[in-house]
Scaffold this motif. Structure first.
Motif, PDB file in Angstrom:
ATOM      1  N   UNK A 240       0.829  -1.210   0.000  1.00 36.39           N
ATOM      2  CA  UNK A 240       0.000   0.000   0.000  1.00 36.39           C
ATOM      3  C   UNK A 240       0.865   1.263   0.000  1.00 36.39           C
ATOM      4  N   UNK A 241       1.906   1.237   0.808  1.00 37.30           N
ATOM      5  CA  UNK A 241       2.760   2.433   0.888  1.00 37.30           C
ATOM      6  C   UNK A 241       3.319   2.769  -0.490  1.00 37.30           C
ATOM      7  N   UNK A 242       3.708   1.743  -1.227  1.00 34.57           N
ATOM      8  CA  UNK A 242       4.267   2.028  -2.553  1.00 34.57           C
ATOM      9  C   UNK A 242       3.176   2.543  -3.502  1.00 34.57           C
ATOM     10  N   UNK A 243       2.010   1.941  -3.425  1.00 34.47           N
ATOM     11  CA  UNK A 243       0.893   2.408  -4.259  1.00 34.47           C
ATOM     12  C   UNK A 243       0.569   3.873  -3.960  1.00 34.47           C
ATOM     13  N   UNK A 244       0.500   4.197  -2.686  1.00 33.22           N
ATOM     14  CA  UNK A 244       0.147   5.564  -2.299  1.00 33.22           C
ATOM     15  C   UNK A 244       1.205   6.555  -2.787  1.00 33.22           C
ATOM     16  N   UNK A 245       2.458   6.147  -2.683  1.00 32.56           N
ATOM     17  CA  UNK A 245       3.533   7.052  -3.081  1.00 32.56           C
ATOM     18  C   UNK A 245       3.597   7.194  -4.601  1.00 32.56           C
ATOM     19  N   UNK A 246       3.348   6.109  -5.318  1.00 37.90           N
ATOM     20  CA  UNK A 246       3.557   6.129  -6.773  1.00 37.90           C
ATOM     21  C   UNK A 246       2.332   6.566  -7.549  1.00 37.90           C
ATOM     22  N   UNK A 247       1.161   6.340  -7.013  1.00 38.66           N
ATOM     23  CA  UNK A 247      -0.059   6.549  -7.825  1.00 38.66           C
ATOM     24  C   UNK A 247      -0.891   7.745  -7.381  1.00 38.66           C
ATOM     25  N   UNK A 248      -0.397   8.522  -6.454  1.00 41.57           N
ATOM     26  CA  UNK A 248      -1.102   9.745  -6.101  1.00 41.57           C
ATOM     27  C   UNK A 248      -0.592  10.873  -6.986  1.00 41.57           C
ATOM     28  N   UNK A 249      -1.490  11.524  -7.693  1.00 43.75           N
ATOM     29  CA  UNK A 249      -1.080  12.636  -8.553  1.00 43.75           C
ATOM     30  C   UNK A 249      -1.869  13.872  -8.158  1.00 43.75           C
ATOM     31  N   UNK A 250      -1.487  15.003  -8.716  1.00 46.53           N
ATOM     32  CA  UNK A 250      -2.226  16.220  -8.380  1.00 46.53           C
ATOM     33  C   UNK A 250      -3.675  16.118  -8.846  1.00 46.53           C
ATOM     34  N   UNK A 251      -3.891  15.459  -9.967  1.00 45.18           N
ATOM     35  CA  UNK A 251      -5.247  15.380 -10.510  1.00 45.18           C
ATOM     36  C   UNK A 251      -6.051  14.233  -9.916  1.00 45.18           C
ATOM     37  N   UNK A 252      -5.364  13.181  -9.505  1.00 44.11           N
ATOM     38  CA  UNK A 252      -6.059  12.023  -8.935  1.00 44.11           C
ATOM     39  C   UNK A 252      -5.356  11.633  -7.639  1.00 44.11           C
TER      40      UNK A 252
END
Lengths: 310, 310
Positions: A240-252
């Motif tokens: 989860x930590x990696x997902x949160x760090x890699x897949x959070x963008x300004x738009x999403x």
């Protein structure tokens, strides 16, 4: 403050609960540093009084009425301008017992069900496995004007295969980039994406699982595989930590909502939705007909109109 | 009385509001004989007190909590036995302003949105017109375990073409039989069909349309074609009467709910749903795992469990 829907909703921090909960794009994420019992953004006792839970539950009712109104405006706007394709997609992820169902019931349940499209994703079916992992996701996107809710989502496909070692890294790792592309495509076509990770503690999960075992009306929610997944707790937290760090963008963006306290969780998710709707400049569309003329036509079809309704 | 969900719901007439509202299969139907302001099954003032509206609204809250529980049982049962395919389909039909949306909001909105699947049918799209009239209907059927709601339905296809003279009789008349076949197929595969006609008066419709014209937040709900349809009021009532008489069966009955009074309408539809759920012998499924063994496995994955939850 009194909000634009006429409710006195206390909006801490200038209304920006989302600023407190948002994951900074790119930065490392350490879930162990976020206390699942914390309550970011909740006003202090000078506002809530001594009983924070009761205060938050009461606020939730008010927030829910505002959300219902905002959702109706979104719906009305899409009817007037379907080409814009505007809609909101709430993605809910959590460990088992993290509270996804409860959040849907209490927060999403405040809105008119006509304007809400909910889809729960279980383990992929045989047919789904024959397709690209985003195939079933694309088919479940909400129509313009509605709030879509994904109870689990495409993020399962970078979590489960990795932790349960069902696929090699070269299968799941490229999915981060595909998800990024997919979500950009969504935002480009009018979908406002809000991704929420409900963050519970290991001890809280144990309690909730035990409660399910203790209550015959909850046995149907329990599956022995829940304990298997629980045995991989640290691996899931790392994934989860990696997902949160890699897949959070300004738009999403990704938001981490501390979720051991259900009353805080619901209040926080409602705030996130409300603040998201606020960014959309919602309003009721103007009439696309001549109001006076319609009034005359209508009265032409009828006898004397009663003065008193219901 | 206290119902099986622990709520004291007054169930008039032994619980059988549906017996009062059901259209007798085959018999002629004269809508002019059913007063849209009447309140069949509503207890008398010795039960409701002088303010029937407040009483009915309060009962609706209690009925809603019971419906939420029944719907959860349906959902849980389908999870345990997906092959049975059990689900409920509520079909809502009415003249414009008849209260379909309001019924969804107030009655269906009481249930967990996860277990509810709502589909509104507008005029057929170009793609839909290329297919058989039941094509879009079949695609919208609710999954097992859920309550499906059709806001308008396949019945539009025997009403609009007839009244608006968009198709010759040899096109729409055979559809009665096709609908009968289709609904028998549904009930054969686990779908419990409940069809409700919300019956409003001509004068009430005029008031509600006027209210939409008077309120800028409701302009989006108004369309000039509403007045065109209104001009054909008697034709629509006649078309509905034939539908009600021909398409109500013992397995998929039609109910006529007087709907000028919104508080009665909601109370009555909630009762119809509750009585329908009652026929399904719902309950929580038993555990399909060894509870004690799971408790041990769970405790084996965890440190000391906290005593106090949220």
């Amino acid at each position: 403050m009194v909000d634009d829907c006429g409710f006195d909703v206390v909006a801490p921090n200038g209304g920006a609960v989302r600023d407190l909960l948002r994951v900074r794009p790119g930065g490392p994420v350490d879930l162990a540093e976020i206390d699942p019992r914390s309550t970011p953004g909740l006003p202090g006792p000078e506002v809530t009084g001594p009983d924070r839970k009761t205060w938050a539950r009461r606020q939730l009712t008010r927030l829910g009425a505002g959300l219902a109104r905002q959702q109706e405006m979104l719906f009305a706007g899409a009817k007037a301008d379907p080409g814009a394709g505007r809609r909101v997609l709430l993605v809910l992820q959590a460990m088992d017992c993290g509270g996804k169902d409860g959040t849907v019931k209490r927060v999403v349940g405040a809105m008119n069900p006509l304007g809400v499209h909910i889809r729960a994703f279980g383990p992929p079916t045989v047919e789904e496995l024959r397709h690209h992992f985003l195939w079933r996701i694309r088919r479940a996107l909400p129509p313009p004007g509605s709030l879509g809710v994904f109870n689990r989502s495409h993020y399962e496909d970078v979590l489960v295969p990795r932790v349960q070692e069902r696929a090699p890294e070269e299968v799941w790792r490229p999915r981060y980039a595909e998800i990024g592309e997919f979500e950009r495509e969504l935002t480009d076509t009018g979908v406002t994406v809000v991704k929420v990770f409900l963050h519970i503690s290991n001890a809280e999960q144990a309690e909730r699982l035990l409660a399910r075992l203790d209550d015959p009306t909850k046995h149907w929610k329990y599956h022995p595989s829940d304990v298997d997944a629980r045995a991989r707790w640290d691996d899931y937290q790392a994934a989860y930590a990696e997902v949160l760090a890699r897949c959070g963008t300004d738009l999403a963006p990704w938001y981490v909502v501390p979720a051991d306290r259900k009353w805080y969780r619901d209040w926080a998710v409602a705030h996130l939705l409300r603040e998201t709707f606020d960014t959309l400049d919602l309003g009721y569309p103007p009439a696309d007909f001549d109001i006076e003329r319609e009034r005359e036509r209508l009265l032409g079809t009828t006898g004397p109109v009663k003065v008193n309704g219901s």
